[in-house]
Motif scaffolding. Structure first.
Motif, short mmCIF file in Angstrom:
data_model
loop_
_atom_site.label_atom_id
_atom_site.label_comp_id
_atom_site.label_asym_id
_atom_site.label_seq_id
_atom_site.Cartn_x
_atom_site.Cartn_y
_atom_site.Cartn_z
N PRO A 147 11.47 -6.23 4.11
CA PRO A 147 10.15 -4.60 4.12
C PRO A 147 10.26 -4.04 2.79
N ASN A 148 9.56 -3.79 2.78
CA ASN A 148 8.84 -2.49 1.63
C ASN A 148 9.23 -3.57 0.23
N THR A 149 9.28 -5.06 0.03
CA THR A 149 8.79 -5.74 -0.91
C THR A 149 7.66 -5.63 -1.09
N VAL A 150 6.39 -5.10 -0.01
CA VAL A 150 5.51 -5.25 -1.08
C VAL A 150 5.07 -3.72 -1.78
N LYS A 151 5.13 -3.04 -2.89
CA LYS A 151 4.58 -1.94 -3.61
C LYS A 151 3.42 -1.55 -3.84
N LEU A 152 2.71 -0.51 -3.34
CA LEU A 152 1.21 0.17 -3.22
C LEU A 152 1.54 0.30 -4.85
N GLY A 153 -0.30 0.13 -5.21
CA GLY A 153 -0.83 0.96 -6.15
C GLY A 153 -1.84 1.88 -5.43
N ILE A 154 -2.35 2.77 -4.92
CA ILE A 154 -3.56 3.26 -4.25
C ILE A 154 -3.63 4.02 -5.29
N MET A 155 -5.32 4.03 -5.15
CA MET A 155 -6.19 4.17 -5.89
C MET A 155 -7.33 5.55 -5.41
N ASP A 156 -7.01 6.84 -5.85
CA ASP A 156 -7.59 8.32 -6.00
C ASP A 156 -9.07 8.20 -6.38
#
Length: 495
Positions: free
Chosen positions: A427-436
Motif C-alpha cells: 500500500p502507498n507504493t505509488v507516490k503522487l504529485g498533485i498539480m495545483d
C-alpha cells in the motif's frame, strides 16, 4: 489466444467485459506482462473489475463539475461584473459544495521517499513520452558539463574575440574556465585562497589539498564537501564533492587541449542538474488511439527496463543513444560510492476528463484514459521495485494533472489503492504529485492534501492551466481583465 478471445466487432479482443484494441492487447501480453510477475488472467480480470467500479465514479465526478459550473454561471448572471460582496460569494460557493470545510492539522506522511524529492533542490524536466530521443536526453540530463553549457550559451560574451564557431576558440575557452573558477569559489570555497590560483589538486589524509601558484597550499573551508574521487589520491582523475545535497565532479586530464589552459589541469566541471524528470502522457503529447498510447507505454517500459535506445542522426552521422550508466567513485574511507546516472523518473498520467477508444467497457463506452494509465503505467513501473534502479527507496512516482478539488483527489487515491492491490504491491507504493492548476483545487488545497496525505510527494503548479480555469470558471462575470492587469490580480498573487 487463451484467456482472451477475438471477436468480430472492430477486430477487438474480449477480456472479460472489456473490448481491447489489438495493438494495446498485444503490447500488454507480449511486452508489459512478461517478467512483471503478473499473469494474464489475473491482470485482465482485475482490470475489468477496476474499470467497472471506477469508471462510473469518474463520470459522476465530471457531472459534478458541470453542476457546479452551471451554478456559478447562474450566480454571475444574477450578479454581473466584479464581485461586490465577497462574503456572500463565498457562502454561495460553500452552499453548492464548491468550497469545503478546511481540515485542521493536515500533515503528509508518505514513506520511502527518494532524496531527489525530499532533499535535493535540482531542476525538473517535462518531456513527451512518445518521443524516445527526447526521453533519453531528459533522463540523461541528470549530469551536465558546465564547460559545454557555458561555451555554447550567451552567459559568456562573444566580445573581444570570444566567438563561438565550428572549432574550439581558446579565447572563449579561457573565459569559460575563469567563470567556472568563480563558481567554485562560491560553492566550494577555499580557505584564504581562490581556485584561480590552483596548480594541483590532491587528496592527503582524506582531505583535499590545493597547491597554489605562489608555492603555498589551501584546504576547503568545508572539508566535508569532498566525498570521493577516481584515480590516485595524489593525482586524481576526478574529485567528487557534495554541496547542498547536489554533487559536483571535477575532471582532470593534462593531455587535453582544454586542460592546457588551466594551470591545475581541470578538463571540466560536471554538475548534477536535472535530478527528476516527468515522462509525460498528458498535454505534451497527443495520444488519441491505442497505437499512440502503445508508443508512450513502450518507451516507459524501456525506461523501467533500462534498455530504451534510439538511433540518432546528426551531421550525417548515426549513433545510438542509450540511458546513462550509474556513476562510480572511490570513497575516502576506501569504500565505493555509486550515484544514479539518470534522473529519478515520474510518469504523468492523463487526468479524469479524457477517454480513449483503446478500450471499451461492457456498454461500448470508451474507458477513461486516466484509469488505463493508472493500471498500465503502474504495471510497467512495478518492475523497478525488484531492481530499484529508478527509485532506490522502492516507490513509484505518478503525476496527476487537472484535478478539481478534494473529491477528485480522493478518487485518484482510491484508484491507486485498487491498482496496488491488483498488482500485489505494498500500500502507498505509488507516490503522487498533485498539480495545483484548477481553481477548485487552489481554493481547497488543504483538503486536497488531506485526501492523499499518505501518498503525496509534491504539489506542482501550472500557471497557464490555472489562469485558463480562472477565466473559464468566471466566464459569465463579464469581460476578463487584460493580461498586464492580471499579473496584479489578487487570485494570481494568492496562487
Amino acid at each position: 489466444m487463451g484467456f482472451a478471445e477475438k471477436i468480430n466487432m472492430n477486430n477487438r479482443i474480449s477480456c472479460r467485459r472489456l473490448k481491447v484494441a489489438p495493438a494495446l492487447f498485444d503490447f500488454i501480453e507480449r511486452e508489459a506482462l512478461p517478467g512483471s510477475g503478473m499473469d494474464s488472467p489475473a491482470f485482465w480480470s482485475g482490470f475489468d473489475e477496476i474499470v467497472h467500479d471506477m469508471a462510473p465514479k469518474n463520470r459522476a465526478l465530471l457531472s459534478e463539475r458541470v453542476r457546479l459550473q452551471k451554478g456559478i454561471d447562474q450566480w454571475h448572471r444574477r450578479n454581473p461584473g466584479p464581485i461586490a460582496d465577497m462574503d456572500a460569494y463565498k457562502r454561495f460557493l460553500s452552499d453548492i459544495g464548491y468550497l469545503v470545510a478546511v481540515p485542521d492539522n493536515v500533515r503528509i506522511d508518505p514513506e520511502r521517499i527518494d532524496p531527489e524529492v525530499s532533499q535535493q533542490g535540482g531542476a525538473q524536466l517535462v518531456v513527451p513520452l512518445t518521443n524516445a530521443r527526447y526521453v533519453l536526453n531528459a533522463a540523461n540530463a541528470r549530469w551536465g558539463s558546465l564547460y559545454d553549457a557555458l561555451y555554447g550559451s550567451d552567459v559568456i560574451s562573444v566580445e573581444g574575440g570570444a566567438t563561438r564557431g565550428m572549432s574550439y576558440n581558446p579565447v572563449r575557452g579561457a573565459r569559460v574556465i575563469a567563470y567556472a573558477c568563480d563558481l567554485l569559489d562560491k560553492i566550494l570555497p577555499l580557505r584564504d585562497a581562490s581556485h584561480h590560483q590552483a596548480v594541483r589538486y590532491a587528496i592527503e589524509s582524506a582531505r583535499l589539498r590545493v597547491y597554489l601558484s605562489d608555492g603555498t597550499s589551501a584546504e576547503l573551508k568545508e572539508p566535508e564537501c569532498l566525498i570521493g574521487f577516481n584515480g590516485e589520491p595524489s593525482d586524481p582523475q576526478s574529485l567528487l564533492f557534495c554541496h547542498n545535497h547536489l554533487h559536483i565532479e571535477m575532471l582532470f586530464d593534462r593531455n587535453d587541449p582544454i586542460s592546457a589552459q588551466d594551470p591545475a589541469g581541470k578538463r571540466d566541471i560536471i554538475l548534477e542538474a536535472a535530478t527528476t524528470t516527468i515522462m509525460d502522457c498528458e498535454d505534451s503529447v497527443s495520444a488519441v488511439d491505442a497505437e499512440d498510447m502503445v508508443i508512450a507505454y513502450r518507451n516507459w517500459l524501456g525506461l523501467m527496463k533500462r534498455d530504451l535506445e534510439e538511433v540518432v542522426h546528426k551531421n550525417d552521422q548515426a549513433f545510438t543513444r542509450k540511458m546513462n550508466a550509474d556513476r562510480e567513485y572511490k570513497a575516502l574511507d576506501g569504500g565505493k560510492i555509486v550515484l544514479p546516472g539518470c534522473s529519478l523518473m515520474f510518469v504523468r498520467n492523463v487526468g479524469i476528463l479524457m477517454t480513449n477508444p483503446a478500450i471499451l467497457d461492457k456498454d461500448g463506452t470508451e474507458v477513461p484514459t486516466g484509469i488505463m494509465d493508472a493500471l498500465i503505467n503502474t504495471l510497467i513501473a512495478s518492475r523497478d521495485l525488484f531492481r530499484r534502479k529508478n527509485s532506490r527507496e522502492g516507490s513509484i512516482y505518478v503525476v496527476i494533472p487537472k484535478l478539481h478539488g478534494p473529491d477528485e483527489v480522493a478518487f485518484i487515491n482510491e484508484l491507486f489503492t485498487k491498482v496496488e492491490r491488483l498488482l500485489g504491491i505494498s500500500p502507498n507504493t505509488v507516490k503522487l504529485g498533485i498539480m495545483d492548476e484548477e481553481r477548485r483545487t487552489s481554493a481547497n488545497l488543504k483538503a486536497c492534501i488531506q485526501s492523499v496525505r499518505h501518498r503525496l510527494a509534491f504539489i506542482n503548479t501550472g500557471f497557464l492551466d490555472r489562469t485558463g480555469d480562472e477565466i473559464h470558471t468566471s466566464m459569465e462575470a463579464g469581460p476578463m481583465i487584460r493580461k498586464g492587469d492580471m499579473r496584479q490580480a489578487s487570485w494570481l498573487k494568492a496562487y
